[in-house]
Design an enzyme around this catalytic site. Structure first.
Site, PDB file in Angstrom:
ATOM      1  N   ARG A   1     -81.440  17.992  27.793  1.00 34.22           N
ATOM      2  CA  ARG A   1     -81.832  18.951  26.745  1.00 34.22           C
ATOM      3  C   ARG A   1     -82.267  20.276  27.379  1.00 34.22           C
ATOM      4  NH1 ARG A   1     -82.572  17.215  21.600  1.00 34.22           N
ATOM      5  NH2 ARG A   1     -84.112  18.824  21.200  1.00 34.22           N
TER       6      ARG A   1
ATOM      7  N   ASN B   1     -92.584  22.205  16.255  1.00 34.43           N
ATOM      8  CA  ASN B   1     -92.033  21.915  17.598  1.00 34.43           C
ATOM      9  C   ASN B   1     -93.090  21.399  18.580  1.00 34.43           C
ATOM     10  OD1 ASN B   1     -89.551  24.595  17.579  1.00 34.43           O
ATOM     11  ND2 ASN B   1     -89.312  22.441  17.051  1.00 34.43           N
TER      12      ASN B   1
ATOM     13  N   ASN C   1     -79.374  23.377  20.417  1.00 37.19           N
ATOM     14  CA  ASN C   1     -79.383  23.308  21.892  1.00 37.19           C
ATOM     15  C   ASN C   1     -79.278  21.864  22.384  1.00 37.19           C
ATOM     16  OD1 ASN C   1     -79.886  26.023  21.796  1.00 37.19           O
ATOM     17  ND2 ASN C   1     -82.029  25.906  22.400  1.00 37.19           N
ATOM     18  N   GLY C   2     -80.042  20.990  21.730  1.00 32.50           N
ATOM     19  CA  GLY C   2     -80.069  19.579  22.161  1.00 32.50           C
ATOM     20  C   GLY C   2     -78.698  18.929  21.986  1.00 32.50           C
TER      21      GLY C   2
ATOM     22  N   ARG D   1     -78.325  30.577  10.378  1.00 27.95           N
ATOM     23  CA  ARG D   1     -78.717  29.333  11.057  1.00 27.95           C
ATOM     24  C   ARG D   1     -77.479  28.740  11.704  1.00 27.95           C
ATOM     25  NH1 ARG D   1     -82.934  24.838   9.614  1.00 27.95           N
ATOM     26  NH2 ARG D   1     -82.671  23.518  11.429  1.00 27.95           N
TER      27      ARG D   1
ATOM     28  N   ARG E   1     -80.472  24.524   6.008  1.00 26.34           N
ATOM     29  CA  ARG E   1     -81.834  24.629   5.474  1.00 26.34           C
ATOM     30  C   ARG E   1     -82.562  25.742   6.225  1.00 26.34           C
ATOM     31  NH1 ARG E   1     -81.412  19.470   7.814  1.00 26.34           N
ATOM     32  NH2 ARG E   1     -82.177  19.477   9.948  1.00 26.34           N
TER      33      ARG E   1
ATOM     34  N   THR F   1     -94.180  25.691  14.386  1.00 26.57           N
ATOM     35  CA  THR F   1     -95.439  24.926  14.424  1.00 26.57           C
ATOM     36  C   THR F   1     -95.124  23.433  14.593  1.00 26.57           C
ATOM     37  OG1 THR F   1     -95.380  25.098  12.010  1.00 26.57           O
ATOM     38  CG2 THR F   1     -96.966  26.472  13.116  1.00 26.57           C
TER      39      THR F   1
ATOM     40  N   ASP G   1     -80.377  26.945  16.297  1.00 24.17           N
ATOM     41  CA  ASP G   1     -80.431  25.473  16.289  1.00 24.17           C
ATOM     42  C   ASP G   1     -79.230  24.876  17.020  1.00 24.17           C
ATOM     43  OD1 ASP G   1     -81.372  22.983  15.705  1.00 24.17           O
ATOM     44  OD2 ASP G   1     -80.743  22.979  13.612  1.00 24.17           O
TER      45      ASP G   1
ATOM     46  N   TRP H   1     -75.794  20.399  21.789  1.00 20.69           N
ATOM     47  CA  TRP H   1     -74.837  21.033  22.717  1.00 20.69           C
ATOM     48  C   TRP H   1     -74.903  20.322  24.067  1.00 20.69           C
ATOM     49  CZ3 TRP H   1     -75.223  23.413  27.475  1.00 20.69           C
ATOM     50  CH2 TRP H   1     -74.139  24.207  27.873  1.00 20.69           C
TER      51      TRP H   1
HETATM   52  C1  FPP Z   1     -83.292  24.437  18.701  1.00 16.40           C
HETATM   53  O1  FPP Z   1     -82.463  23.526  19.321  1.00 16.40           O
HETATM   54  C2  FPP Z   1     -83.944  25.346  19.611  1.00 16.40           C
HETATM   55  C3  FPP Z   1     -85.285  25.412  19.891  1.00 16.40           C
HETATM   56  C4  FPP Z   1     -86.301  24.520  19.311  1.00 16.40           C
HETATM   57  C5  FPP Z   1     -85.847  26.354  20.826  1.00 16.40           C
HETATM   58  C6  FPP Z   1     -85.227  27.701  20.835  1.00 16.40           C
HETATM   59  C7  FPP Z   1     -85.187  28.187  22.211  1.00 16.40           C
HETATM   60  C8  FPP Z   1     -84.148  28.821  22.775  1.00 16.40           C
HETATM   61  C9  FPP Z   1     -82.920  29.182  22.083  1.00 16.40           C
HETATM   62  C10 FPP Z   1     -84.153  29.178  24.189  1.00 16.40           C
HETATM   63  C11 FPP Z   1     -85.086  30.244  24.605  1.00 16.40           C
HETATM   64  C12 FPP Z   1     -85.169  31.443  23.790  1.00 16.40           C
HETATM   65  C13 FPP Z   1     -86.006  32.419  24.127  1.00 16.40           C
HETATM   66  C14 FPP Z   1     -86.166  33.545  23.194  1.00 16.40           C
HETATM   67  C15 FPP Z   1     -86.759  32.401  25.392  1.00 16.40           C
HETATM   68  P1  FPP Z   1     -82.832  22.001  19.187  1.00 16.40           P
HETATM   69  O2  FPP Z   1     -83.561  21.590  20.405  1.00 16.40           O
HETATM   70  O3  FPP Z   1     -83.558  21.768  17.906  1.00 16.40           O
HETATM   71  O4  FPP Z   1     -81.402  21.354  19.126  1.00 16.40           O
HETATM   72  P2  FPP Z   1     -80.967  20.005  18.391  1.00 16.40           P
HETATM   73  O5  FPP Z   1     -81.283  20.175  16.938  1.00 16.40           O
HETATM   74  O6  FPP Z   1     -79.511  19.926  18.649  1.00 16.40           O
HETATM   75  O7  FPP Z   1     -81.754  18.898  19.038  1.00 16.40           O
END
Ligand code: FPP
Length: 242
Positions: free
Chosen positions: A30, A65, A19-20, A185, A191, A63, A17, A22
């Site tokens: 994103r 997402n 990526n967004g 996590r 959670r 599901t 969790d 970051w």
């Molecule tokens: C959560 O960050 C991440 C995801 C919903 C997608 C996971 C995907 C990857 C880590 C990249 C690719 C991996 C593979 C195995 C190809 P978020 O977008 O929910 O972040 P945020 O909560 O900060 O918005």
């Protein structure tokens, strides 16, 4: 210090969790966050295989997402497609078996075909099993399991008395995997978001403040050290364990 080869978790599950956030912190899109997230995933897979973790399960797409903006869903699918294309060689070279859990009927056909091919081509690899949870939700998994069992009862294939933990396990996507020992996590959220609810009944939980793109081998090692310093009692007393 990680205690080498002693009490290494057999199954680590990770909710990747942050990526967004970051990307936002750095003024990037994103997409950039997900791309960096992929780099962390690659590093963690390699490290787990190297230190003797036998099963690693990554929550790559839930599901829920599917409800994200179409553009982001498309980006995640294309990132997955490209990663699969480029990583097949690495999986083979490193003796890693790929398996998938989730409702892959929802995944674009070109990706699901590729997934099937890679799972098939790596099925005999035995250093580590890497499982990607894609279009995965634990409650749906349990509902499917219950439906399949109910169907068998209705058709007199099994009797109600035969329903126990092991039978339910056998009807989950994870039927070939051991229970989760350590669930991690990232991003400071505490959670488990519908991830491996049944399989994590006795898992140790580790919450890291690192955002997923910043989560690297040293953070994994510190999660494992934390795990190794816990006492897992499975409902017994401390004295019974020692
Ligand atoms: C959560 O960050 C991440 C995801 C919903 C997608 C996971 C995907 C990857 C880590 C990249 C690719 C991996 C593979 C195995 C190809 P978020 O977008 O929910 O972040 P945020 O909560 O900060 O918005």
């Amino acid at each position: 210090m990680v205690k080498e080869n002693t009490n290494t978790p057999k199954h680590i599950a990770i909710i990747m969790d942050g990526n967004g956030r970051w990307a936002k912190n750095k003024g990037l899109s994103r997409d950039q966050g997900h791309k960096e997230g992929k780099e962390s995933a690659k590093e963690i897979v390699k490290t787990c295989a190297k230190i003797g973790v036998k099963n690693l399960t990554l929550f790559a797409f839930s599901t829920e997402n599917w409800k994200r903006p179409k553009l982001e869903v498309d980006l995640l699918m294309s990132l997955l497609h490209n990663s699969l294309m480029s990583e097949l060689k690495e999986l083979k070279k490193n003796n890693i078996r790929l398996t998938i859990i989730g409702d892959i009927s929802k995944i674009p056909i070109v990706i699901s075909k590729l997934l099937k091919k890679i799972c098939d081509e790596t099925k005999d690899n035995n250093l580590m099993t890497l499982t990607l949870a894609l279009s995965y939700g634990s409650r749906n998994e349990i509902i499917n399991s219950v439906k399949n069992i109910a169907d068998k009862v209705k058709n007199n294939i099994i009797s109600v008395e035969k329903i126990d933990q092991s039978l339910i396990n056998q009807h989950l996507y994870t039927r070939d995997l051991p229970d989760v020992d350590l669930m991690i996590r990232t991003s400071g959220e505490k959670r488990i978001s519908n991830f491996l609810l049944w399989q994590s009944a006795y898992a140790e939980l580790h919450f890291s403040d690192e955002l997923w793109p910043d989560f690297k081998s040293e953070h994994l090692m510190s999660a494992i050290t934390d795990y190794q310093n816990r006492e897992r009692r499975f409902g017994k007393t401390s004295e019974q364990i020692t």
